[in-house]
Write a protein that holds these residues in place. Structure first.
Motif, PDB file in Angstrom:
ATOM      1  N   LEU A 141       0.844  -1.191   0.000  1.00  0.00           N
ATOM      2  CA  LEU A 141       0.000   0.000   0.000  1.00  0.00           C
ATOM      3  C   LEU A 141       0.884   1.248   0.000  1.00  0.00           C
ATOM      4  CD1 LEU A 141      -2.034  -2.234   0.938  1.00  0.00           C
ATOM      5  CD2 LEU A 141      -3.195  -0.433   2.241  1.00  0.00           C
ATOM      6  N   ASP A 142       0.659   2.141  -0.951  1.00  0.00           N
ATOM      7  CA  ASP A 142       1.414   3.393  -1.067  1.00  0.00           C
ATOM      8  C   ASP A 142       0.501   4.568  -0.737  1.00  0.00           C
ATOM      9  OD1 ASP A 142       3.658   1.988  -1.952  1.00  0.00           O
ATOM     10  OD2 ASP A 142       2.990   2.073  -4.047  1.00  0.00           O
ATOM     11  N   ARG A 143       0.968   5.428   0.157  1.00  0.00           N
ATOM     12  CA  ARG A 143       0.206   6.621   0.568  1.00  0.00           C
ATOM     13  C   ARG A 143       0.693   7.821  -0.235  1.00  0.00           C
ATOM     14  NH1 ARG A 143       2.183   9.579   4.996  1.00  0.00           N
ATOM     15  NH2 ARG A 143       0.798  11.264   5.724  1.00  0.00           N
ATOM     16  N   ASN A 144      -0.182   8.357  -1.082  1.00  0.00           N
ATOM     17  CA  ASN A 144       0.161   9.488  -1.936  1.00  0.00           C
ATOM     18  C   ASN A 144      -0.811  10.634  -1.692  1.00  0.00           C
ATOM     19  OD1 ASN A 144       2.166   7.899  -3.581  1.00  0.00           O
ATOM     20  ND2 ASN A 144       0.307   6.766  -4.106  1.00  0.00           N
ATOM     21  N   ILE A 145      -0.300  11.864  -1.668  1.00  0.00           N
ATOM     22  CA  ILE A 145      -1.122  13.031  -1.371  1.00  0.00           C
ATOM     23  C   ILE A 145      -0.768  14.142  -2.354  1.00  0.00           C
ATOM     24  CG2 ILE A 145      -1.702  14.795   0.345  1.00  0.00           C
ATOM     25  CD1 ILE A 145      -0.943  12.772   2.505  1.00  0.00           C
ATOM     26  N   ILE A 146      -1.767  14.683  -3.039  1.00  0.00           N
ATOM     27  CA  ILE A 146      -1.538  15.820  -3.915  1.00  0.00           C
ATOM     28  C   ILE A 146      -1.521  17.083  -3.065  1.00  0.00           C
ATOM     29  CG2 ILE A 146      -3.984  16.189  -4.491  1.00  0.00           C
ATOM     30  CD1 ILE A 146      -2.960  16.853  -7.363  1.00  0.00           C
ATOM     31  N   TRP A 168       3.183  16.530  -5.578  1.00  0.00           N
ATOM     32  CA  TRP A 168       2.724  15.361  -4.824  1.00  0.00           C
ATOM     33  C   TRP A 168       3.676  15.071  -3.664  1.00  0.00           C
ATOM     34  CZ3 TRP A 168      -1.407  11.945  -5.564  1.00  0.00           C
ATOM     35  CH2 TRP A 168      -2.169  12.137  -6.722  1.00  0.00           C
ATOM     36  N   TYR A 169       3.092  14.432  -2.650  1.00  0.00           N
ATOM     37  CA  TYR A 169       3.915  13.691  -1.690  1.00  0.00           C
ATOM     38  C   TYR A 169       3.789  12.217  -2.053  1.00  0.00           C
ATOM     39  CZ  TYR A 169       5.063  10.730   2.214  1.00  0.00           C
ATOM     40  OH  TYR A 169       5.591   9.704   2.970  1.00  0.00           O
ATOM     41  N   GLN A 170       4.924  11.542  -2.160  1.00  0.00           N
ATOM     42  CA  GLN A 170       4.948  10.105  -2.402  1.00  0.00           C
ATOM     43  C   GLN A 170       5.967   9.459  -1.477  1.00  0.00           C
ATOM     44  OE1 GLN A 170       5.790   9.348  -6.541  1.00  0.00           O
ATOM     45  NE2 GLN A 170       4.167  10.692  -7.277  1.00  0.00           N
ATOM     46  N   GLN A 171       5.646   8.256  -1.038  1.00  0.00           N
ATOM     47  CA  GLN A 171       6.616   7.513  -0.233  1.00  0.00           C
ATOM     48  C   GLN A 171       7.848   7.216  -1.088  1.00  0.00           C
ATOM     49  OE1 GLN A 171       2.979   4.956   1.832  1.00  0.00           O
ATOM     50  NE2 GLN A 171       4.845   3.918   1.203  1.00  0.00           N
ATOM     51  N   PRO A 172       9.048   7.392  -0.528  1.00  0.00           N
ATOM     52  CA  PRO A 172      10.259   7.125  -1.320  1.00  0.00           C
ATOM     53  C   PRO A 172      10.298   5.730  -1.925  1.00  0.00           C
ATOM     54  CG  PRO A 172      10.815   8.316   0.681  1.00  0.00           C
ATOM     55  CD  PRO A 172       9.358   7.967   0.796  1.00  0.00           C
ATOM     56  N   ASP A 173       9.766   4.716  -1.220  1.00  0.00           N
ATOM     57  CA  ASP A 173       9.800   3.365  -1.776  1.00  0.00           C
ATOM     58  C   ASP A 173       8.735   3.154  -2.861  1.00  0.00           C
ATOM     59  OD1 ASP A 173       7.635   3.505  -0.121  1.00  0.00           O
ATOM     60  OD2 ASP A 173       7.979   1.581   0.867  1.00  0.00           O
TER      61      ASP A 173
END
Length: 853
Positions: A90-95, A113-118
């Motif tokens: 599960l990847d948590r992404n936020i605009i 965006w914010y994205q998890q580095p992995d």
């Protein structure tokens, strides 16, 4: 009964029989090669297209995850994590911004965006330099966006972004430090900036406030889910939501890039299945005919085998072994040639379609296994019936066999014309009706396919194609007009530059042009919706087009109205569907301010949809932004060109056109949407160069489209159909010609004894040649007649519906490809039998009769 292992003996018989017929085997191998080429090229092209489209679609969808849960709170995200199956990621992404307003990103907009580095790799943002952002003011960006900003990809560079947190929110200038960068793809014309977890913490209040705006996704979690496999994606997403207790609260969707994630297009499936069946049928016809003729030629040999005790099963084994040996020679060659053909065509197809950023060519074992399996199945099916015939023939029948002698004797008929050569030829063709039908059908298939390809390409209508995109030599507008967003009537914010228009008019070769203005506003009095209006679950009215699409309304459920003002040059080129059609009369009546044009809803066939909101003669009352009332009579219902005469948005059915002067009296004249113009033919290239220079060097916020550019796209699409369809026709045509030649050659060889007997009773060599040439002409004639009948049927039943479904085609039945094939068939029908009869002609009649025995 004593069981003896006689496999080696059977293998020796099969191998020696195989080696004794090298010429016939060569024809069979060539047929298998061509059939395998068909299968391999189709599978190869299909596999490469699927891989390329899947990768391209992943770029469009924003990642390689299997699915996404949309608009989650942190608490909902945690519950989904607990409900995820084993192995799921599960990847948590936020605009983090509604829009990045830097003018450099007008033609290629940037998303923050914010994205998890992995998760960078799964979102195609894998870093090619630097590191992932950590501090609140650090950022990673794609290299193309950095290039537009004029920034070199180096750590420590300062980047200033102009951010908007909502549609009507003020611009916030925010500085970032570049710490990482990654590659880009132009397929979506979108760039990405990635911020850190610390940025979310520092600007938490700002993001929370933005997330509360209606329809905003800023500050809200978008959860990408990658399962251990791509099977039943939709079902897995639903199971996760139900397990988390969120099935009624959250929305989710599978990634449409994954082929088979939710296939419901049975038309496409049927088309693919039909193509495979056509290929199998074509291959079956020739290979079956080859084996059947082979068995007929060797029928005495099989009869002798049965006299010495060979069983029917053993004869079938001998033929099956020979078929597999032929496959062993033909299939590998066909696989290699088919793969090379498919690999050559895939980039061409994708280039012409212009929808894929990167071609994915893979040496997929499944392609070779599938093509080989289909080829082997086709061969084995083709030899079954001839093998049964060879297995069941009795020794006595085999020794006395002559083609057609298995049928009941016909009643003798007295006639003075029975000995005529053309009657004998026609009788010989009809002696084995099954073989004649197979020969005619196999050749007719290729001709019908060829004719269908030319009918399709001949139905391409360039004027119809261009009418949807452009009606003049050039159109200039703000770059946003052709961007992801449609034209926004925001007090001139997206307007075309008057300076550019003036410069265009000053260029040598300019002839005439005109502008279009656009304004959008709500009715100021309550609109009375008709009784038959359909309302959706949210209580909003649906459009009256039979598709139940929502109609754009304001808070009071009043429809949004779109009004266009146009110069005379534009109004003269509008397509009228109903009402007054004379351009001069239309201009005259519109200028009085008492009449207006209504934009109707038009289907793919170019006809007005039933139940339009207005028809010619209706009286409508419109309002301006200040509430003033205007009463108009609908003069005509028109069909404006979507890509050059509208705002490229279809949210409202209440769309009207009037003159520029009438528009200026009731709407915002700052919203000049675009400017279309014509130039002298010899000045087209010079104007193209000028506009290219202006929109890149002088006014980068402006852009343009040209008729020549769309003509090139049209030519590319047409060439694609011709190249792929023509190549397929050529391969199938070769199979048909090969089948015809093989049938004639082996038929003559099989009838050597018959021909020797005819010569023995007085037929001259010239008469014999004339007879077999007439037989070949009969095959050619029957092929032409069959092709014409099948061609008309296939064209009307298959090609016409396909043409009617394409907006840029007008069905035109063509028959000249079939007529052009007539001389070729006649030459083959005359030349092949004569050449076949020529071989062995030097031997005496007695010797030929002895060999036939």
């Amino acid at each position: 009964m004593l069981k003896i292992d006689n496999r080696k003996a059977l293998h020796r018989l099969a191998d020696k029989s195989f080696r004794a017929n090298r010429g016939r085997n060569l024809i069979a191998i060539l047929a298998i090669i061509l059939t395998t080429i068909l299968f391999t090229s189709v599978f190869s092209i299909g596999g490469n297209l699927i891989a390329s489209f899947q990768y391209s679609t992943m770029l469009q969808s924003g990642g390689s995850a299997h699915g996404t849960f949309k608009d989650l709170t942190q608490e909902q995200f945690e519950r989904l994590k607990q409900a995820a199956p084993a192995g799921a990621i599960l990847d948590r992404n936020i605009i983090c911004a509604y829009e990045v307003e830097n003018p450099e990103f007008l033609k290629r907009h940037l998303e923050l965006w914010y994205q998890q580095p992995d998760a960078y790799e799964r979102r195609f943002c894998q870093l090619t330099g630097g590191r992932a952002p950590q501090a609140a003011d650090e950022i990673a960006m794609d290299e193309r966006s950095l290039e537009l900003l004029g920034i070199t990809p180096e750590e420590g560079q300062t980047i200033t972004l102009q951010l908007k947190m909502g549609y009507d929110q003020p611009v916030i200038e925010r500085q970032f430090t570049l710490v990482g960068w990654f590659g880009y793809s132009d397929i979506m014309n979108t760039g990405f900036g990635i911020v850190s977890e610390a940025y979310l913490t520092e600007h938490a209040d700002e993001l929370a406030e933005a997330s509360e705006q209606t329809g905003s996704q800023v500050g809200i979690i978008q959860c990408d889910v990658t399962f251990s496999n791509g099977i039943n994606i939709s079902g897995k997403l639903r199971a996760m939501a139900e397990k988390a207790g969120l099935a009624e609260e959250v929305e989710w969707n599978e990634n449409w890039a994954y082929v088979g994630a939710g296939i419901t297009d049975w038309t496409s499936i049927g088309a693919v299945a039909g193509l495979l069946l056509l290929i199998m049928l074509t291959g079956y016809l020739i290979i079956y005919n080859i084996f059947q003729i082979s068995v007929m030629q060797d029928i005495r040999y099989y009869g002798l085998l049965k006299t010495i005790g060979t069983t029917a099963k053993q004869i079938r084994q001998i033929l099956r072994r020979q078929a597999l040996v032929l496959c062993g020679f033909g299939i590998p060659v066909g696989l290699v040639l088919g793969f090379l053909l498919g690999t050559a065509f895939t980039p061409l197809i994708l280039q012409m379609l212009n929808t894929v950023d990167e071609v994915k060519l893979a040496l997929n074992p499944a392609v070779f296994l599938g093509a080989a399996a289909f080829s082997v199945i086709t061969v084995l099916l083709s030899m079954r019936k001839p093998a049964r015939l060879a297995a069941k023939v009795s020794p006595v029948e085999a020794v006395r066999y002559t083609e057609g002698n298995g049928k009941a004797a016909k009643k003798a008929k007295r006639s003075t014309g029975g000995g005529k050569l053309w009657r004998m030829a026609l009788s010989n063709v009809g002696r084995n009706k099954r073989r004649a039908v197979l020969v005619v059908l196999s050749m007719s298939l290729s001709l019908v396919l060829m004719n269908s390809v030319f009918t399709l390409t001949g139905s391409f209508d360039m004027d119809k194609y261009l009418a949807r995109f452009i009606k003049t030599d050039f159109v200039v507008a703000n770059a946003r007009y052709w961007g992801i967003d449609s034209f926004r009537a925001l007090d001139g914010e997206d307007a075309v530059s008057d300076t550019l228009i003036a410069n265009v008019q000053a260029q040598e070769g300019f002839v005439q042009g005109g502008a279009i203005w656009c304004d959008i506003y709500s009715w100021t009095e309550e609109y009375q919706w008709p009784e038959d209006t359909i309302w959706d679950e949210a209580g909003n009215p649906c459009r009256n087009d039979g598709k139940n699409r929502p109609q754009a309304v304001d808070e009071g459920k009043n429809p949004l109205t779109v009004i266009y003002g146009a110069d005379d040059f534009i109004l003269n080129n509008l397509q009228v569907m109903e009402g007054e059609r004379d351009p001069e009369t239309i201009l005259q009546k519109l200028s009085t301010g008492e009449y207006i044009l209504f934009a109707g809803q038009v289907n793919d066939e170019g006809k007005l949809e039933p139940n339009q909101r207005h028809k010619a003669g209706d009286v409508v009352t419109l309002y301006d932004a200040d509430g003033a009332r205007y009463t108009f009579t609908i003069l005509s219902v028109i069909n404006p060109a979507y890509y050059c005469e509208t705002a490229q948005a279809s949210f409202s059915e209440f769309v009207y056109y009037t003159t520029a002067d009438v528009y200026a009296g009731m709407c915002n004249t700052a919203n000049k949407m675009n400017y279309a113009f014509e130039v002298e033919p010899e000045s087209v290239d010079a104007m193209e160069k000028y506009l290219s220079f202006y929109t890149t060097q002088i006014g980068p916020l402006m852009d343009y489209r040209s008729r020549d550019g769309y003509i090139q796209e049209y030519s590319g699409i047409r060439f694609l159909f011709v190249a792929v369809g023509g190549s397929l026709s050529l391969v199938i045509g070769l199979i048909g010609v090969l089948n015809f030649i093989n049938s004639i050659l082996t038929g003559i060889v099989t009838r050597r004894r018959e021909f020797a007997m005819l010569e023995a009773i007085g037929m001259t060599r010239r008469q014999l040649q004339t007879m077999v040439m007439l037989e070949g002409s009969c095959y050619a004639l029957f092929t032409i007649l069959c092709s014409l009948a099948m061609g008309v049927g296939v064209s009307l039943l298959c090609v016409k519906p396909l043409v009617d479904g394409l907006f840029f085609t007008s069905y035109r039945f063509v028959i000249w490809p079939l007529l052009a094939a007539v001389p070729v068939l006649v030459v083959l029908g005359l030349l092949v039998p004569r050449l076949a009869l020529h071989f062995g002609a030097g031997q005496p009649v007695v010797e030929r009769m002895r060999q036939a025995e």
